[in-house]
Scaffold this motif. Structure first.
Motif, short mmCIF file in Angstrom:
data_model
loop_
_atom_site.label_atom_id
_atom_site.label_comp_id
_atom_site.label_asym_id
_atom_site.label_seq_id
_atom_site.Cartn_x
_atom_site.Cartn_y
_atom_site.Cartn_z
N LEU A 97 -9.78 -3.61 -3.87
CA LEU A 97 -8.98 -3.78 -2.65
C LEU A 97 -9.77 -3.25 -1.46
CD1 LEU A 97 -5.50 -2.57 -3.99
CD2 LEU A 97 -6.47 -4.89 -4.00
N ALA A 98 -9.88 -4.06 -0.43
CA ALA A 98 -10.64 -3.69 0.76
C ALA A 98 -9.71 -3.66 1.97
CB ALA A 98 -11.77 -4.68 0.99
N ALA A 99 -10.16 -2.95 3.00
CA ALA A 99 -9.38 -2.87 4.25
C ALA A 99 -9.17 -4.28 4.81
CB ALA A 99 -10.12 -1.99 5.24
N TYR A 100 -7.96 -4.50 5.34
CA TYR A 100 -7.61 -5.83 5.83
C TYR A 100 -7.15 -5.73 7.28
CZ TYR A 100 -5.41 -10.46 5.96
OH TYR A 100 -5.08 -11.78 6.27
N GLY A 101 -7.60 -6.69 8.10
CA GLY A 101 -7.19 -6.74 9.51
C GLY A 101 -7.72 -5.54 10.27
N ALA A 102 -6.82 -4.83 10.97
CA ALA A 102 -7.22 -3.71 11.81
C ALA A 102 -7.26 -2.38 11.05
CB ALA A 102 -6.25 -3.59 12.99
N THR A 103 -7.12 -2.42 9.76
CA THR A 103 -7.14 -1.19 8.96
C THR A 103 -8.54 -0.57 9.01
OG1 THR A 103 -5.52 -2.17 7.47
CG2 THR A 103 -6.69 -0.23 6.67
N PRO A 104 -8.66 0.75 9.14
CA PRO A 104 -9.99 1.39 9.14
C PRO A 104 -10.78 1.00 7.90
CG PRO A 104 -8.32 2.97 9.81
CD PRO A 104 -7.58 1.73 9.37
N PRO A 105 -12.07 0.74 8.03
CA PRO A 105 -12.87 0.25 6.89
C PRO A 105 -13.01 1.26 5.76
CG PRO A 105 -14.26 0.74 8.79
CD PRO A 105 -12.85 0.82 9.27
N THR A 106 -12.68 2.54 6.02
CA THR A 106 -12.77 3.54 4.94
C THR A 106 -11.65 3.40 3.93
OG1 THR A 106 -11.58 5.12 6.33
CG2 THR A 106 -13.98 5.21 6.37
N ALA A 107 -10.58 2.68 4.28
CA ALA A 107 -9.48 2.47 3.34
C ALA A 107 -9.94 1.54 2.23
CB ALA A 107 -8.27 1.90 4.06
N SER A 134 6.20 -7.28 6.29
CA SER A 134 6.14 -6.94 7.72
C SER A 134 5.05 -7.70 8.47
CB SER A 134 5.89 -5.44 7.87
OG SER A 134 4.59 -5.09 7.36
N GLY A 135 4.08 -8.24 7.74
CA GLY A 135 2.93 -8.87 8.39
C GLY A 135 1.81 -7.89 8.66
N ASP A 136 2.01 -6.61 8.35
CA ASP A 136 0.98 -5.59 8.59
C ASP A 136 0.35 -5.22 7.25
OD1 ASP A 136 -0.62 -3.62 9.55
OD2 ASP A 136 0.99 -2.21 10.06
N SER A 137 -0.64 -6.01 6.85
CA SER A 137 -1.34 -5.75 5.60
C SER A 137 -2.45 -4.72 5.82
CB SER A 137 -1.94 -7.04 5.04
OG SER A 137 -0.91 -7.93 4.64
N LEU A 138 -2.54 -3.76 4.91
CA LEU A 138 -3.57 -2.71 4.99
C LEU A 138 -4.73 -2.97 4.02
CD1 LEU A 138 -1.21 0.41 5.12
CD2 LEU A 138 -2.18 -0.90 7.04
N LEU A 139 -4.40 -3.40 2.82
CA LEU A 139 -5.43 -3.67 1.80
C LEU A 139 -5.13 -5.02 1.14
CD1 LEU A 139 -5.60 -0.24 -0.13
CD2 LEU A 139 -7.20 -1.05 1.63
N ARG A 140 -6.20 -5.71 0.73
CA ARG A 140 -6.05 -6.95 -0.02
C ARG A 140 -7.21 -7.12 -0.98
NH1 ARG A 140 -3.55 -12.18 3.29
NH2 ARG A 140 -1.53 -11.20 3.78
N GLY A 141 -6.94 -7.83 -2.08
CA GLY A 141 -7.97 -8.16 -3.05
C GLY A 141 -7.48 -9.22 -3.99
N SER A 142 -8.40 -10.00 -4.56
CA SER A 142 -8.04 -11.11 -5.45
C SER A 142 -8.31 -10.73 -6.91
CB SER A 142 -8.86 -12.37 -5.10
OG SER A 142 -8.53 -12.80 -3.79
N LEU A 143 -7.31 -10.97 -7.75
CA LEU A 143 -7.44 -10.63 -9.17
C LEU A 143 -8.35 -11.63 -9.88
CD1 LEU A 143 -3.67 -9.88 -9.95
CD2 LEU A 143 -5.54 -8.19 -9.94
N THR A 144 -9.15 -11.10 -10.76
CA THR A 144 -10.00 -11.94 -11.63
C THR A 144 -9.91 -11.38 -13.03
OG1 THR A 144 -11.96 -10.59 -11.17
CG2 THR A 144 -11.62 -12.55 -9.79
N GLY A 145 -10.17 -12.23 -14.00
CA GLY A 145 -10.16 -11.76 -15.38
C GLY A 145 -9.39 -12.70 -16.29
#
Length: 269
Positions: A168-178, A258-269
């Protein structure tokens, strides 16, 4: 030095009587008798500590066999009192307790008569030493039973089988350290580990999103910690709902994203 009688030491160790002035003086100067009293007190303490364990199941048969063997050994073993003493050179060896054996020139060693020692060991107080030995053996048996029932080395919990995962990586305006990780276990649970999420006035919610149709549903919320284990709906199609999303939500009774996403990632496996 004439040591205190072994049976007397047993009673002193068990607290059955108090030492008189002479016995107290002797114990203060005799390391051997003090050590024997301390050893007997430790045995008595072990027996007392096991009083609250009466509800445990009986120990295995081999444990009782060991106890019986130790009791028999205690009954047959020699007393701990000193049985030899050096005499003054030239002193006649006149005693009813033993027989004289001449050793090297200038000294005589007195040995306790075996018949008397046998009679003494069979006296009224012989059961005391046996009882103390049996108490020690019983204490060992109880401790052994507890060790069998509650061993220190517990069987390790099997590692859950992971069927899908996503960084999961930072999404949108979320700080990149998240950042974070998502793992779907074979038993149908989603494990999330997150770090450095920005503070929000509301709470964090976890979603699964279909990237083709952008349909989504809530899996659950994150608590105050960095890890969460959330159950997934039965028969969820992870190939369709493959995006894991962590959003910031408000306490507004609105169940929609809410439309305010902080983290996102795509499942694989």
């Amino acid at each position: 030095m004439q040591h205190l009688d072994h049976d007397r030491l047993v009673f002193l160790a068990l607290g059955e009587s108090e030492a008189d002035n002479g016995e107290s003086t002797h114990l203060a100067t005799c390391a051997l008798c003090r050590a024997e009293v301390a050893s007997l007190q430790q045995v008595a303490g072990l027996g007392a500590e096991t009083q609250g364990l009466a509800d445990l199941p009986d120990p295995p048969e081999h444990v009782w066999q060991g106890i019986e063997a130790q009791v028999r050994a205690a009954e047959a073993g020699p007393l701990l009192t000193e049985t030899r003493r050096h005499r003054v050179p030239g002193q006649a060896d006149i005693t009813t307790a033993g027989q004289a054996d001449t050793t090297t020139a200038g000294s005589t060693v007195t040995r306790l008569d075996p018949a008397r020692r046998s009679r003494r060991s069979r006296g009224w107080s012989g059961w005391v030493a046996t009882a103390v030995t049996a108490a020690a053996a019983a204490a060992v048996a109880v401790v052994g039973t507890v060790s069998v029932l509650r061993p220190d080395d517990q069987t390790p919990t099997p590692t859950p089988v992971v069927v899908a995962s996503a960084p999961l990586a930072a999404y949108g305006a979320t700080p990149p350290t998240a950042k974070g990780d998502a793992r779907v276990f074979q038993d149908g649970q989603l494990h999330l580990h997150v770090a450095n999420l920005p503070s929000v006035p509301g709470y964090y919610e976890v979603w699964l999103i279909n990237p083709t149709t952008m349909e989504m549903f809530s899996v659950g919320t994150l608590g105050g910690g960095s890890d969460a284990l959330l159950p997934l709906p039965p028969n969820v199609d992870l190939k369709s709902y493959s995006v894991v999303d962590v959003s910031a939500e408000q306490y507004d009774n609105n169940t929609r994203h809410s439309g305010d996403s902080l983290l996102r990632g795509s499942l694989t496996g």
